[in-house]
Every structure is written in C-alpha cells, then in structure tokens.
Design an enzyme around this catalytic site. Structure first.
Site, PDB file in Angstrom:
ATOM      1  N   GLU A 119      -4.009  -3.816   9.699  1.00 17.90           N
ATOM      2  CA  GLU A 119      -4.165  -5.221  10.075  1.00 17.90           C
ATOM      3  C   GLU A 119      -3.425  -5.551  11.362  1.00 17.90           C
ATOM      4  O   GLU A 119      -3.896  -6.336  12.190  1.00 17.90           O
ATOM      5  CB  GLU A 119      -3.665  -6.135   8.946  1.00 17.90           C
ATOM      6  N   HIS A 158      -3.600 -11.827  -3.838  1.00 18.60           N
ATOM      7  CA  HIS A 158      -4.904 -12.066  -3.206  1.00 18.60           C
ATOM      8  C   HIS A 158      -5.326 -13.526  -3.250  1.00 18.60           C
ATOM      9  O   HIS A 158      -6.476 -13.820  -2.922  1.00 18.60           O
ATOM     10  CB  HIS A 158      -6.000 -11.283  -3.942  1.00 18.60           C
TER      11      HIS A 158
HETATM   12  C1  TPP Z   1      -3.265  -4.600   3.199  1.00 17.47           C
HETATM   13  C2  TPP Z   1      -4.583  -4.599   2.543  1.00 17.47           C
HETATM   14  N1  TPP Z   1      -5.687  -4.574   3.306  1.00 17.47           N
HETATM   15  C3  TPP Z   1      -6.909  -4.567   2.722  1.00 17.47           C
HETATM   16  C4  TPP Z   1      -7.048  -4.596   1.362  1.00 17.47           C
HETATM   17  C5  TPP Z   1      -8.434  -4.581   0.720  1.00 17.47           C
HETATM   18  N2  TPP Z   1      -8.666  -3.289   0.090  1.00 17.47           N
HETATM   19  C6  TPP Z   1      -8.410  -3.094  -1.208  1.00 17.47           C
HETATM   20  S1  TPP Z   1      -8.641  -1.512  -1.675  1.00 17.47           S
HETATM   21  C7  TPP Z   1      -9.085  -1.058  -0.127  1.00 17.47           C
HETATM   22  C8  TPP Z   1      -9.430   0.378   0.154  1.00 17.47           C
HETATM   23  C9  TPP Z   1      -8.244   1.262   0.003  1.00 17.47           C
HETATM   24  O1  TPP Z   1      -8.650   2.600   0.052  1.00 17.47           O
HETATM   25  P1  TPP Z   1      -7.723   3.786  -0.389  1.00 17.47           P
HETATM   26  O2  TPP Z   1      -6.339   3.553   0.074  1.00 17.47           O
HETATM   27  O3  TPP Z   1      -8.389   5.027   0.075  1.00 17.47           O
HETATM   28  O4  TPP Z   1      -7.704   3.732  -1.971  1.00 17.47           O
HETATM   29  P2  TPP Z   1      -8.912   3.879  -2.997  1.00 17.47           P
HETATM   30  O5  TPP Z   1      -9.428   2.489  -3.258  1.00 17.47           O
HETATM   31  O6  TPP Z   1      -9.922   4.769  -2.391  1.00 17.47           O
HETATM   32  O7  TPP Z   1      -8.312   4.443  -4.234  1.00 17.47           O
HETATM   33  C10 TPP Z   1      -9.078  -2.144   0.728  1.00 17.47           C
HETATM   34  C11 TPP Z   1      -9.485  -2.086   2.130  1.00 17.47           C
HETATM   35  C12 TPP Z   1      -5.861  -4.666   0.609  1.00 17.47           C
HETATM   36  N3  TPP Z   1      -5.901  -4.754  -0.717  1.00 17.47           N
HETATM   37  N4  TPP Z   1      -4.661  -4.648   1.226  1.00 17.47           N
END
Ligand code: TPP
Ligand code: TPP
Ligand code: MG
Ligand code: MG
Lengths: 329, 329, 329, 329
Positions: free
Chosen positions: C64, C133
């Site tokens: 971000e 959130h």
């Molecule tokens: C700081 C932040 N940015 C964006 C999000 C929205 N978001 C939730 S899960 C996710 C993907 C995360 O991917 P990863 O770290 O690979 O974990 P996975 O869901 O694949 O287990 C995003 C973008 C968030 N929760 N927190």
C-alpha cells in the site's frame, strides 16, 4: 582510484568535477557558519565528505531526467544545477528561495530541473521515484529517475516495496544508496543483518553494484553505465556508494557513536582531497588554478549570501498560499 | 506547578522516569531509533545506554512499523516495553500496528490478551522543522478506542505519568511537545506517580475557561496573565489525558465560567478541540453565555520560516482575543 | 435523488465513471490490489481489465505504501492516476505517503509541483468483517490540509464526482461506503459531472437538520420519514465533501431549523461529527434552540456478530431519538 | 514424498498427521456449508489444500511456543489444539467462541496455547511475532514463535522490516511462508520480481529453505530441523512451503485469474490424497480404519456445530466490553 577510466578523462571534465565537488564543500561550510549565526535554522544536514556521489552520479543524467533526494540534499541540488542564490535564499526561508522559502534545507524543489527534492521522511521518496519513472515509461519517454537515499533507509518497508515495484514493472529508476555507515548514531551493522546493501537490491533481481563513493570517477563511470542500461529499457539499476560523512549528522550531535580516529582515517580518503591531488600529480591543475577556482566559488557564495540576505520574506498574509492550487496573486 | 524541590528540565524529568522504571521492573525496556548510543534525537535518553546496556536501551533500525509491532508483541510476551518514535509525523508509518493491532487485540481476542505497551513520541512545532516534522496529530490517537493517550505538560507530569502508564494493562501513547524539553522547574523530592486519566485546573478563574494541553499550556497561562491585566479572570484547564477526556473537570470549569476557549496546536478542522467543543455543546449548552471558541493551527503544512511558523501556530494574543470575544469584548 | 433514466447500482456507477475517465484522458490509469484480473475486491472494476489492459488497469503487489507513493509520483510525472486502496483500514499503511507527501509537496515546493491524484477506498461497516476491516476513518483525512475528501452517497454522485476529482489539480480522496455498492437507482442519461466541494440538501424540512454523509445518508432519510409520522419535519443535509466542508449549506439549514443532529459512522470521540458540531457552535450558536446532537459509532473496534455490529453503528432509531431530543421530546 | 524420513515414521504418528489434516479438511467443508446457510458471515477463507503445512509445522512446537497466523487460520488453530467446539462457536460469533465471539473467522485467539491468531492485515502479524520472540529471548525462555503468512505478504514492508529485525537480533522466530501462488487473484509472478520467496529470506541472512508444502512429512522434517536450530539459539529460520488453495480466495470469487486445469492438477497432488494413499500402500491404514477416522471426525464436527448452535450470544449491553482491561463482570 579507477585509473583506466581516468586516463581517458579530459581536463575540462576533470575540472568540472572538481569544481562541482568544491562548490558543494564550500556551500556546506558556509551553511554551517550561517547556522551558528542563526541565519539558517531548523535541521541542517551537511553533505561534507560525500560530494563525489552527487557530482559523479549527476553526470549520467540529462536535463529531462528526474532527481529525488533526501534531507541531506544541498549537494544534489547544486550538482543538478540549481543556482546557489536561490538555494541559499531557501536556507534563509526567503521568498526567492528555490521552494519559495517554505521548505528550508530539508525541502529543496525545482520544477525546471525536475528536482523533487527534499524529503525528511527517511525512505519516503523511493515510492515517488518509482511513480515518476512509471509516468515516464507510460508516456514513452526515455528518461531516468535518479533516487538518492542513505543506507539507513534500506531498513524501511518503503525500500522493499519500492525496489520490488521498480523491478517487477521494469521501471527506469537509478537507485543510489549513499552508504555512509551511519544512520544518525546507528552503525550499519546495528541496523542491517546484511550489511552489503547492494545484495539486498539483488534479491529483487535488480542489477546492483558497490562503488567507491569517495572516487568521483568511479561513481560517474558506474552511474553512466547504469543510466545507459536504464535508458535502453533494461529496468532499474542500483548503486551502493561507500562513503562517510565528516561532520555530525545534523548540526547538534556529540558523535559519541564513533571515534575520532575513524573520522580522521576517512577524511584522508576524502573525495576532494584525493581527486585534487590526483589532478595535481597528473599535471591537470596547478596551485594557481586551484586558487582561482576557490576564489570563483567564494565569489559565487558571497553573491548567494547577499542574495539571500537581501531577499524578501513571504508576507504573513500569504501563510496558507499553495496549500491548494489556486490562481496566484 | 509550584512544587518546591530540585530544579530539572522536562527532558530530565522524562529521563528520570525512564530510569526509575528500568530500575523498578526488569520487564521494562526501551526501544527506538537512536535511543541508545546516540542518546535520543531529543536527548531524552542520554546516558541510559551506558547505565543499562544495549538490551534494555535498544537501538532499532529505521523501521517504525516493525519495531512498534515488536513492542506490541513483546508486551504480549510479558515484557513492559517503552517504544520511542522520534516524532508523530513518523508515527504514521507505525499507525497500522497501533490502530489495527495494539488497539484491537484485547477486544478481538475476547479479553484474553492485553497489550501493556507504552509508546512515547515527540509532537508539535516551534523548531522550524517544516512540513514533515512539525505536526500535532495526537488528536488522531485520541480517536481510537483501545488506546489511552496522555500529554504531560509539566515537569511533574513528565516525571510521574510514565510509571502509571507502564502499570496500565492497555496501550498508552505519551506525547511530548518538542518545545517543552528545555523547560525547567522544581520537582518535589517526594513527587510520585501521577494518574493518567484526569485533567487538572492549573489556574483558577471565574470568567472564561481556557482548555488546553501539552505545549499550549504555557501559552494559555500567559494569556491568562494578560487577561488578568484587563480584569478578566481566566481558568486554565490542562487536559493531560486526551483519551479518555475528563468531562467532569471540563464541564465543572465551564459550569462555573460559562465561557470557554480551547487551545490546540492541531489543525483546526477535525482537531481535538472540535471534540471538546462538541462535548461542551452536548453537556453544558444551557450553561454557556457565549459560543465556545477554538484557537488552533492554521490549515497549512507547517512552513519553515520563523515568522510563518509563528503565524501558523496558536499564540498568546490569539488566545487573549478569543477569550475576550467570549465576553463580547 | 429522483432522476429518471437508466437503473444502475452504485458499483456500476463507479465503474462507468472510471470507464469514462479512461476513455476521455489517456493520462488516466487505475492501480491497486486486484483491480485487474480479479475485478476488484468489491467488483467495482470488473471487466475493465479486459477492456483496457494491464497497463491502465494495473494490478499491484500488496504494498500500500509504495503503490500509493507511486501514484503520487506518477501524478507528478504528468499522469492522472486513480489509486484504489481496498479499505480505509489498510490505508493506514499508506498514510505516511498521503499525509507527508501528497498533501505537502505543493506547499513545500512553493507551489511548483502539484499532485493531481485520486485515491479511492472503501469505508464503513455492515458486512460483519470485524475489527480490521470495518472502520470509518475518513474524518482523519478531512483533517489534513492539502487534501480534498469526498464521500459520494448517491448513484449520481458516484457517477459524477470522479471526473471532477480527476480534473482537480490537487489530491482527492474518495470514500465509498461498503453498504452502498449494491444500492441501485435511476441515473439520468444526461447526468454529468458533479462538483466536489458542496453539500446537498436531500430533503427539506423546518424542524431539525440531520447532517450526514456516505453510508449514513439513507439511514438519515429513513429517520426523516419516521419523524414525519410524528409531525417532525427533518431536513437532511448530505455533506458530500468532507474537506472542504460546505459551511454555507450547513449553517443555512441550521439557521432555518434551529436544531441539528449529526450522523457519522466514525467513532464518536474525535469524529468528523465533532467538527461539524464545533462549527455550528462557532457560526450559529445564537440560532440554536437546543444543543446539537451526535449519532456516531460506539467506541469499540467493530465486533463480528451481527447484533453487536448493529449495536455499534448509528441506526435509524438512534437518529430519530436524537432528533426528538433536540425538540425536547 | 520424502521417503527417507517416512521409513522411520511410526504408524501412530502417521495416523496422527492424517487425522490432523482430515479434521481441518472436514471442518473447512462444513464451514463452507454453514456459510451458505448464513450461519457464518463476514469473510471466510478456507485452508483446503494447504493442510499439510499447519499440521506438519505444528509438530515442531511445544505447548510453550507461540503461534501467529493470518485470516486463513482455522487449520492452524485446529492443528495447534484449539477445540473444534470453541472454534466453531467463534465462527458463529457466540460467546463461547475462542475469541468470545468478537473476532469471527479471521480473528481466532487462544491464550492457553499461545495462539495469537488471526490477523486480517496482510503481513500485520510479522512484527508481532518478532516482538513475542524478543520477549522470550529477553526472559531467557527457550521458546519458538512460529509465524505463518502467505506469499502475498512478502511484498509488504512489514515483511522486510520484520525479517531484518529478527535476523539482526537473532530472535527465535520460525517464519513459515505458505506460498499458494496467488494473493487473491494476483499470481506470484505478477507480485514479486523474485518469485523464490526463500531467497528473499536469505537476503537478510536468515537460513531458508523451500519445501513441498503438499507433503506433510517434508514440512514436519523441515520444521523440526528449523525449530531445533532456533531453540539452540541460532536465530530465526524461514520455510517457504509450496502449496495451493483448492477453493476460492474467500467465499465469493469467480476465479477468473486461474484455469480449472491448473486447479485440478494441484488437487491431484493434494496433501491428504497423497498421504492417505501412501499410508494405504504401505499398509499403515486400511479402508475400515479410514472410515472410522472419518466417522470420528464427523462426530466431533457435529458436536462442534451443536455446541455453536446452542451457544449464547453476547448480550448487547456488553458491546464495549474488552476495549480496555476492566474487572470482568
Ligand atoms: C494490508 C492488506 N492489504 C490488503 C488486504 C486484502 N487481502 C486480504 S487477503 C489478500 C491476499 C493475500 O495473499 P497471501 O498473502 O498470498 O495469502 P493467501 O490468501 O494466499 O493465503 C489480500 C490482498 C488485506 N487484508 N490487508
Ligand atoms: C521515517 C523517519 N524515521 C526517522 C527519521 C529521523 N532521521 C532523520 S535522518 C535519520 C538517519 C538516516 O540515515 P541514512 O538513511 O543512513 O542517511 P544519512 O543521514 O546517513 O545520510 C533518521 C533516523 C526520519 N527523518 N524519518
Ligand atoms: Mg547513513
Ligand atoms: Mg497466497
């Protein structure tokens, strides 16, 4: 010193480099005096000892390129071509300053030379540099954005996120890390588990190299090579320039964190000292010429101080000007 | 305010408080950028590194987010960390950790975990540090449920609030105004802990309440002196705790004076002063003889030059004028 | 509110606005996490990736701080970026860039540079997404000089404000309440750009002003319906712009009704509602027949269970009760 | 599969691992159903396909160790030993839930097992893990803190700052990156310039390895080795576990960003499928035993659902409980 390249160095260019470094040195020394006289206030971070980096790296840039720097950026501004007059006026907070007097030492800006100054948030300009480069790339311009920062910034999250973005999107950014071994009082090995900053850059697949930041030619050569690659569309490049600041972090600092011998040893490697000696040894510069150069710079500085002294202050009524874009009065 | 005892500065009072905490509780340690070898950017921790060593006076890399988060983790792990963030402007880099973790974990875990963390940071303007080092964002922290927020203004509070904060089971943020560090005053030898939830009436008066905190307290007291000359008896309320706010003391004062002016170095729109005005509206409307006034900072990123910085901040004449206005003068 | 025309959701209206901007100005591009292949976490950008490709609908890594900073840089570099941050809670990771760079560069540079950047983000609760959130921190952004902040509540505003924001030379932050995305309504075929600085009276009334914005607008309108049943004519003011605030419209309404209730989903202490209350205090005190009321969120990190989330947020009966209270009922 | 170790694997342990994975799989499947029935709300991220990581890694921990995880953490909670009953009650938002019902699916906490749950800010718990480990180290406890996160988190600044801190201070953290190739809809090569996450770890001088995350034994072996090193005081260790999620990111997701064949191919490598087959082939488990195991788990799940269904909701009057530490009523 990086002799192979220096052999091809013509005298005019060598003089140009020396003068560039000397102008910074003398400017900084005068700033220190003016600070003591309370003409300059706030935080004042001097670039003394590190001049070879700004001067060397700036040789690789064209006027259309962009520059982002830190709060220790007087040297970059001068090397980028900002006039001493408006720079000094900015130190004084005068209206004729390069930032209209609003920024002071830590916030130098100049639209004409795409100099984005002047950030006092460590690491804070790396994301901006990425964005400026993105704009250039999207608009199909063959430009480079050079971004200068200290080794302390390498620990910040912004460093990590920015290197990744620049590498992922293959953006034309020249990252220049000025590794002067200390972030305020924190020695590099107390702030980084990996003290070779260029290796960090490699971990993002950004081609990186470590350069003697006390050798203006070495910096110039490396920067030119990197900038050429960048202009060819090869994506970002990273230079770690090993250097040292000869003075306190800012104006007040007891320097308990390092000993005098260390400082002295580095001073012997000083970029101006070495390059000046080398020029004299090779017959490029004699004492009289050097004196003339100093006199020139002293005159330029006197003029800058006079300009700053004589400049008008912003009227208090204009306090909230330039918070938003409005028709200028 | 008039304790007899040893004379010390606000800075020294903070240092004593930290020293005492370190001696008192082995779980206490301090961490932040340059708190150790360098002695702290505002020299608060000077000497403590030699006294307590690198484990307990812990220099961190430039990584506001991680070391603040590490403070939260260490608190969860049974320690009593004091995290120092150099200034509130930089704390934005750690705000996610503070708001999304420190302030929520107790609630999100249904009360299983608590975060006994103290975060100290400098705030405010007055040193010509310009637009990235001078802001007063403590009002933002006061918005967040789960945090407690204090702003010691006096030597006594600087000395006495830290221990109370460390004994608190929840995260406490302490704001130290940069212009207070050099102030000195007497501290009673037996001055003890100071509660962190109540406001204090620093001067009694009957005509108008000047409600303020932190660096503005002394401006308000000066204004009260000036008003006295005009026959206006101003009461000065020092909030001390910004969250929770001590409604009883505020309304007690307004109930007596029927007029109030709030002095707050934050930008006016959305300032903590607005909250206090709104509370007076809600809880003491019928007691008011005039609208509550606010003296805040102008809505401009703090500019570098002295005269513009002064003009941007609440000053004694502004307070006097606002107080007069509530009396129709 | 009653435009005849084609029926669409708030989400679609936003998408149309983005599509139009992309078609209208080649400098416009959108970047953020999962805006492209995924179609946007709230599906606002669905389909745009196929239409405009990866350069203009640009997926970013989870960073971000860097991609928001890159948006600032790209704006400086001549583009017109739209940065999407998934929710205001995550925007804390980018707040340093927004406050210390986007909002200050124009001022710090003495007006040489401006930042024509638009940042969109979701805000608010109602989907049982719990304590990381669901918050409403738009009031914080409204505190910052250098930013403009809007909160479109209607289909028309969602459709019409983006273009105005993109034409603005300064950074504009747009807040989209998560509970609005699925709302639908008619949009006139010729509905054009909407200004981003003025409030709108959504319902006329004479007895009490309900002042609100974003997701709470429809609750306020419902409350006005309920009050009508009791013979109370509530006027509903939709702020639309949170910075600058449209004092003329607010005071115009309060001057007519002599009573006001502010509805704001932010936590009560330090809410934007406090600012509005304080302004009414300052500008319309003598016109008030009763203290201004606030209906805000309870001071708790939003809990997961439906019934507790509901209880934490402003609801129609709370608004009705607060309005009644201003009438002494 | 990692045969050498498996030869020494005794049957009880193999059964334990299989059961551990199956419990997670069935729990997740039931959660999906309950979501459709609207018993569970908010965001729900299933761990289906990734069970081998939590189960394998957790084998290396003692009850005194600590665990930090993400919003996709049901599996970690179960593998850590949290009862299905209180987990399911948390999904329902009931008072008897492991977080008192306040957190829901994304915020599971358990003080008894040092399970710090449940963060919905990507990368947000890495700094906390560092701090928890710091607390253990400062208190001379031989404990490990295991921190699980997705590969998407590796792009965040918090990753960088945390890895550096852990390495610099040689803290007992076991970083476990669950590389399932996607962060929501963003494929790894669209988010990282270096797609081998373990190489990133190495750039902080953290010993790191890449492991087949579909092989429970491989994960267990690697985790045991890493945890042993950590307990020996060798500093942090990093495991990148290659895996895949078989379902949507959360409950709603059209999965346009990957094709069905890819998902199918990975399902063939499923951790339960492979390990179950291997156990059958080697005669460790016959069909009847497997059925019995399934029946056991189904009964446990039924009990959990009944427990959740029958649980009491938090009374609305307790809305603001556990925002601050107070004597519990
Ligand atoms: C700081 C932040 N940015 C964006 C999000 C929205 N978001 C939730 S899960 C996710 C993907 C995360 O991917 P990863 O770290 O690979 O974990 P996975 O869901 O694949 O287990 C995003 C973008 C968030 N929760 N927190
Ligand atoms: C985000 C942030 N944190 C802390 C500071 C305070 N600070 C100013 S300069 C500095 C040291 C930076 O060191 P380095 O990056 O190595 O640059 P150098 O000063 O050595 O040129 C620190 C800690 C700051 N300005 N910004
Ligand atoms: Mg340095
Ligand atoms: Mg992933």
């Amino acid at each position: 010193m990086s002799t192979p390249d220096k052999l091809h160095l013509n005298r005019d260019h060598a003089l140009h480099l020396l003068r560039g470094m000397l102008r910074i040195r003398r400017f900084e020394e005068r700033c220190a005096e003016l600070y003591t006289e309370e003409k300059i206030r706030g935080f004042l971070h001097l670039y003394i000892g590190e001049e070879a980096i700004a001067v060397g790296a700036m040789q690789s840039l064209t006027p259309e390129d962009a520059v982002c720097a830190t709060y220790r950026e007087h040297g970059h501004a001068l090397a980028r071509g900002l006039p001493m007059t408006t720079l000094m006026a900015e130190m004084y907070g005068k209206r004729a300053g390069c930032s209209g007097g609003r920024g002071g030492s830590m916030h130098l800006f100049d639209a004409a030379s795409r100099f984005y100054g002047g950030s006092a948030i460590v690491g804070g300009l790396l994301p901006l540099a990425v964005g400026i480069a993105l704009a250039d790339k999207l608009q199909g311009r063959q430009r480079v954005t050079a971004c200068f920062f200290g080794e302390g910034a390498a620990a910040e999250g912004a460093f990590h996120e920015s290197l990744n973005l620049a590498a992922l999107w293959q953006l034309p950014v020249l990252f220049v890390c000025e590794n002067n071994l200390y972030a305020m009082g924190t020695a590099l090995d107390r702030s980084e588990s990996e003290t070779h900053i260029f290796r960090k850059a490699e971990s993002y697949r950004v081609p990186a190299e470590s350069v003697d930041g006390m050798d203006v030619i070495a910096v110039e050569v490396a920067a030119r090579r990197a900038a050429a690659d960048i202009r060819d569309g090869a994506g970002p490049r990273f230079l770690e320039c090993l250097t040292y600041r000869f003075r306190a972090h800012s104006m007040f600092d007891a320097q308990l964190y390092r000993d005098k011998a260390e400082v002295e040893a580095w001073k012997q490697k000083g970029p101006i000292l070495r390059f000046g000696q080398w020029m004299q040894e090779t017959g490029m510069l004699d004492a009289a010429e050097r004196d003339a150069m100093e006199a020139d710079i002293a005159a330029e500085l006197d003029e800058a101080v006079a300009f700053a002294e004589g400049g008008a202050a912003e009227p208090v009524e204009e306090l909230t000007r330039d918070v938003y874009t409005e028709p200028r009065s | 305010m008039s304790d007899a005892g040893v004379e010390m500065t606000y800075r020294e009072a903070l240092r004593e408080a930290i020293r005492e905490a370190l001696n008192r509780d082995p779980r206490v340690f301090l961490m932040g950028e340059d708190v150790g070898r360098y002695g702290g950017c505002y020299a608060v921790t000077k000497g403590l590194y030699d006294e307590f060593g690198p484990e307990r006076i812990r220099d961190t890399p430039l990584s506001e987010s991680a070391f603040t988060g590490a403070g939260i983790g260490a608190a969860l792990g049974g320690m009593r960390p004091i995290v120092e963030i150099m200034t509130v402007n930089f704390s934005l880099l750690a705000l996610d950790q503070i708001v999304n973790n420190a302030a929520t974990i107790r609630h999100m875990s249904g009360g299983q975990f608590n975060v006994p963390l103290v975060i100290r940071m400098a705030t405010g303007a007055g040193k010509q540090l310009a637009a990235q080092h001078s802001h007063s964002l403590e009002g933002w922290y006061a918005h967040v449920p789960g945090l407690k927020v204090v702003a010691p203004a006096t030597i006594r509070d600087a000395r006495g609030m830290l221990w109370t904060a460390l004994e608190d089971p929840d995260p406490v943020v302490i704001f130290e105004h940069v212009m207070l560090y050099n102030r000195s005053g007497p501290l009673a030898a037996d001055a003890g802990a100071v509660p962190i939830t109540g406001a204090a009436v620093r001067r009694e008066g009957t005509d108008v309440s000047l409600i303020t905190y932190g660096g503005s307290l002394f401006k308000a007291l000066e204004a009260a002196d000036a008003l006295q000359q005009e026959g206006i008896a101003a009461e000065v309320v020092d909030l001390r705790s910004l969250r929770p706010l001590d409604d009883a003391t505020i309304m007690g004062s307004v109930g007596k004076t029927h007029r109030a002016v709030i002095v707050d170095e934050g930008w006016r729109t959305g300032s903590l002063a607005a909250e206090i005005s709104a509370r007076i509206m809600e809880q003491a409307f019928w007691a008011l003889d005039a609208p509550v006034g606010r003296v805040c900072s102008a809505e401009v990123p703090i500019p570098y030059p002295r005269h513009l910085e002064d003009a941007a901040l609440p000053q004694v004449p502004d307070i006097v004028a606002a107080a007069r206005a509530t009396l129709g003068r």
